[in-house]
Enzyme design. Sequence first.
Site, PDB file in Angstrom:
ATOM      1  N   SER A 203       0.837  -1.206   0.000  1.00 15.25           N
ATOM      2  CA  SER A 203       0.000   0.000   0.000  1.00 15.25           C
ATOM      3  C   SER A 203       0.874   1.260   0.000  1.00 15.25           C
ATOM      4  CB  SER A 203      -0.970  -0.045   1.183  1.00 15.25           C
ATOM      5  OG  SER A 203      -1.987   0.907   1.056  1.00 15.25           O
ATOM      6  N   ASP A 344     -10.340  -3.421  -5.653  1.00 14.28           N
ATOM      7  CA  ASP A 344      -9.795  -2.732  -4.476  1.00 14.28           C
ATOM      8  C   ASP A 344     -10.622  -1.479  -4.229  1.00 14.28           C
ATOM      9  OD1 ASP A 344      -8.275  -1.177  -2.676  1.00 14.28           O
ATOM     10  OD2 ASP A 344      -6.390  -1.994  -3.425  1.00 14.28           O
ATOM     11  N   HIS A 373      -8.302  -4.809  -0.916  1.00 11.09           N
ATOM     12  CA  HIS A 373      -7.064  -4.081  -0.610  1.00 11.09           C
ATOM     13  C   HIS A 373      -6.244  -4.890   0.392  1.00 11.09           C
ATOM     14  CE1 HIS A 373      -4.449  -0.626  -0.525  1.00 11.09           C
ATOM     15  NE2 HIS A 373      -4.432  -0.654   0.800  1.00 11.09           N
TER      16      HIS A 373
END
Length: 454
Positions: A203, A344, A373
Amino acid sequence: MGSLLSYLFGLRAAPKLFYAPKTAFVPLQSSSKISDAESISLEELVERRCPSLHDVFAQAWWLPGGNLQTAYCVVGDFSQVDQVEYDRKLLRTKDGGTIGLDFTPSATEPHLRSDTPVIVVLHGLTGGSHESYVRAILAPACSPPERGGLGYRAVVVNFRGCAGVPLTTPQLYSAGYTDDIRTALLYISSLYPEAPLLGVGFSLGANILTRYLAQEGEQSRLAAGCALGCPWDLLANSKRLKASWFHRQVYSKGMGANLKALAQRHLATFEAFPDTEVTKALPGLLQQSQTTLGQFDETITRLAGGSSPPFPFPTANDYYVWASSHVVLPDIKVPFLAINSDDDPIVSVLPVHAGTSTLSPWVVFAVTKGGGHLGWFEEGSVPGHPRRWYRRPVLEWLHAMGSDMLSAGRKGKPLREVDGFIMEEGRDDIGCKVIEGGGHVVGVEGEGGLLAGL
């Protein structure tokens, strides 16, 4: 039964793989002898050494869709799986900041060879070495081969103020600021000068990793990289997040609450610097009953997310444009695997939506059907306990990069020591030295109140 339900609901598909029109060639050992080498294209390397990227990903039937996959990252109980212990060292940076490096295997483990590959991990928004998505890779990667692991070392770079690392200046971290990972790599390189260093980012950490690799090019101290759930175009994805009432209420406020709690935890540090703009802005933020990610970035990140220049930025949108990583993909010069999901809820705009012309010849970009995610949960061997699909392709990639790829030797400029700081030749603004603190880490204490997995 679970696999049948996944099949019936249409949640079984191999990832879509994207490459530049012409891919780079990677030197691989074709036998145990270093002299026996071959050079193959990146696409052929993935076909040979990363079969999981050509295999089906089937979401757990009871976690269909990106929202449930993402939610399970937060509410799932991962305390009894992928347990990893670390030895922590604290590094003081030249600007007075502190970053925490968590090493595994710990010092009590059997000695490893000096050229054992080292995985360098960058965590997500407010995470750290304790996160389940990190341990899902490091538990098998750092287990000995006789137990089915890769037998590698790993170092998790915990950002300023995260995972129990003290905040010692009012400067924080951000998706675009790369000098802290650059600094950490000076120290890691000094410890393991003969070892290939392999970057893995999650991320926000994936965005930092991408930007570092692009900025360093052929001088990267990392021999390869892997980015999972990278947010890429921060401005476009921020706009998508704001456009949906549900996403604002759930994801934006969830991430904002984490960042606000982190700032609250380090309030004493900010108050020790009363004349800074970020300290003046903080009370208003802390008085808000609910804070979105965008509000935090507008109030805090644009001011204190890195050193000056380029901080502070006039607005959060200016920061998003500067910090985005999709525009730097063509500049990457080492093998790089990116994995995103097509559902996501946090990252809905991907570079490959605009075609492959923006990809470096060194990049393979995988997009899975489903996964959310940082989720990618599939049915595990125990009912009700899913496993993360990405473990397989990432471990295959790390093995190919660390054990099969021929290294051309340590990259990066020579190191020197000045007044106790490890520094790089030709650059005086970054450097580090070990300070007191750290110790043995089993999980991370003091992280209560933060939502995991984001």
